[in-house]
Design a protein around this motif. Structure first.
Motif, PDB file in Angstrom:
ATOM      1  N   LEU A  86       0.981  -1.377  -0.025  1.00 37.56           N
ATOM      2  CA  LEU A  86       0.224  -0.215   0.152  1.00 37.56           C
ATOM      3  C   LEU A  86       0.992   1.446  -0.131  1.00 37.56           C
ATOM      4  O   LEU A  86       2.062   1.300   0.469  1.00 37.56           O
ATOM      5  CB  LEU A  86      -0.964   0.102   1.074  1.00 37.56           C
ATOM      6  N   LEU A  87       0.459   2.384  -0.802  1.00 38.38           N
ATOM      7  CA  LEU A  87       1.185   3.583  -0.697  1.00 38.38           C
ATOM      8  C   LEU A  87      -0.029   4.656  -1.001  1.00 38.38           C
ATOM      9  O   LEU A  87      -0.545   4.548  -2.005  1.00 38.38           O
ATOM     10  CB  LEU A  87       2.113   3.644  -1.738  1.00 38.38           C
ATOM     11  N   PHE A  88      -0.461   5.242   0.094  1.00 41.35           N
ATOM     12  CA  PHE A  88      -1.466   6.421  -0.096  1.00 41.35           C
ATOM     13  C   PHE A  88      -0.869   7.911   0.479  1.00 41.35           C
ATOM     14  O   PHE A  88      -0.318   7.769   1.629  1.00 41.35           O
ATOM     15  CB  PHE A  88      -2.516   6.007   0.413  1.00 41.35           C
ATOM     16  N   VAL A  89      -1.300   9.048  -0.207  1.00 42.94           N
ATOM     17  CA  VAL A  89      -1.009  10.200   0.179  1.00 42.94           C
ATOM     18  C   VAL A  89      -2.216  10.848   0.189  1.00 42.94           C
ATOM     19  O   VAL A  89      -3.196  10.598  -0.641  1.00 42.94           O
ATOM     20  CB  VAL A  89      -0.074  10.930  -0.762  1.00 42.94           C
ATOM     21  N   ALA A  90      -2.586  11.419   1.542  1.00 41.80           N
ATOM     22  CA  ALA A  90      -3.888  12.132   1.535  1.00 41.80           C
ATOM     23  C   ALA A  90      -4.163  13.039   0.174  1.00 41.80           C
ATOM     24  O   ALA A  90      -2.900  13.633  -0.225  1.00 41.80           O
ATOM     25  CB  ALA A  90      -4.109  12.794   2.932  1.00 41.80           C
ATOM     26  N   ILE A  98       5.320  14.317  -0.623  1.00 44.82           N
ATOM     27  CA  ILE A  98       5.178  13.091   0.548  1.00 44.82           C
ATOM     28  C   ILE A  98       5.290  11.790  -0.173  1.00 44.82           C
ATOM     29  O   ILE A  98       6.035  10.985   0.456  1.00 44.82           O
ATOM     30  CB  ILE A  98       3.762  13.251   1.234  1.00 44.82           C
ATOM     31  N   GLY A  99       4.639  11.536  -1.225  1.00 42.55           N
ATOM     32  CA  GLY A  99       4.972  10.260  -1.931  1.00 42.55           C
ATOM     33  C   GLY A  99       6.315   9.762  -1.995  1.00 42.55           C
ATOM     34  O   GLY A  99       6.752   8.819  -2.005  1.00 42.55           O
ATOM     35  N   ARG A 100       7.130  10.989  -2.640  1.00 39.08           N
ATOM     36  CA  ARG A 100       8.460  10.607  -2.750  1.00 39.08           C
ATOM     37  C   ARG A 100       9.106  10.288  -1.820  1.00 39.08           C
ATOM     38  O   ARG A 100      10.130   9.486  -1.515  1.00 39.08           O
ATOM     39  CB  ARG A 100       8.915  12.125  -3.549  1.00 39.08           C
ATOM     40  N   LEU A 101       8.802  11.144  -0.739  1.00 32.42           N
ATOM     41  CA  LEU A 101       9.580  10.854   0.749  1.00 32.42           C
ATOM     42  C   LEU A 101       9.273   9.379   1.471  1.00 32.42           C
ATOM     43  O   LEU A 101      10.190   8.941   1.734  1.00 32.42           O
ATOM     44  CB  LEU A 101       8.968  12.007   1.561  1.00 32.42           C
ATOM     45  N   TYR A 130       4.718   6.135 -10.233  1.00 28.65           N
ATOM     46  CA  TYR A 130       5.607   5.118 -10.176  1.00 28.65           C
ATOM     47  C   TYR A 130       6.826   5.472 -11.044  1.00 28.65           C
ATOM     48  O   TYR A 130       7.752   4.944 -10.865  1.00 28.65           O
ATOM     49  CB  TYR A 130       4.935   3.818  -9.878  1.00 28.65           C
ATOM     50  N   HIS A 131       6.578   5.770 -12.287  1.00 28.46           N
ATOM     51  CA  HIS A 131       7.599   6.168 -13.088  1.00 28.46           C
ATOM     52  C   HIS A 131       8.474   6.969 -12.718  1.00 28.46           C
ATOM     53  O   HIS A 131       9.658   7.155 -12.870  1.00 28.46           O
ATOM     54  CB  HIS A 131       7.075   6.494 -14.587  1.00 28.46           C
TER      55      HIS A 131
END
Length: 162
Positions: A86-90, A98-101, A130-131
């Motif tokens: 799972l990977l979610f950012v509000a 935030i996603g990159r972090l 993801y790319h």
């Protein structure tokens, strides 16, 4: 649409998820804008329970702002077989890095666990993300009705040694 805060104006901490985070993480998944419309059924009954948090390496990104420690995003690393589950950012925190972090943190955790590659089955709208963060497209995860009635892109993170 509200204004977005720059990454520098808010301190973000990544910490291990705890059982008390379960309801907030479930709300984040179910409320994700990426799962509106035809994708809504995929997360409608989804639950990130305390048992899930205990069983996997789940980490949350917490923002230190005027509201205290707000959960801005999270990810879950499964070690066997190696997968970013799972990977979610509000929604309101997207576009701030935030996603990159979270991906950088996940790669560090994977490296520490001795992994050199990691599978990701992506949600279709997340494919470009993801790319951008260095995952390599490796194939397609085929539909699994009724839970997921569409094919999804499959990626791999290659984790270089330090």
């Amino acid at each position: 649409m509200g204004s977005r805060t720059s990454p520098i104006s808010q301190t973000v901490t990544i910490r291990r998820a705890v059982a008390q985070d379960a309801k907030r993480l479930t709300r984040l998944v179910r409320g994700s804008g990426a799962y509106r419309g035809k994708y809504a059924a995929a997360v409608a009954g989804y639950r990130v329970g305390p048992d899930y948090i205990e069983a996997h390496r789940a980490f949350v990104a917490v923002g230190a702002d005027e509201h205290g420690g707000r959960v801005l995003g999270f990810y879950s690393l499964v070690l066997a077989p190696p997968e970013l589950d799972l990977l979610f950012v509000a929604d309101e925190a997207q576009g701030r890095g935030i996603g990159r972090l979270l991906v950088a943190h996940m790669q560090s955790e994977a490296r520490a666990a001795g992994l050199n590659r990691l599978r990701v089955v992506s949600h279709i709208p997340a494919e470009d993300f993801y790319h951008r963060v260095g995952a390599v497209r490796t194939g397609t995860a085929f539909a699994n009705p009724p839970a997921v009635p569409w094919d999804r892109p499959e990626f791999e993170f290659r984790i270089p040694p330090e």
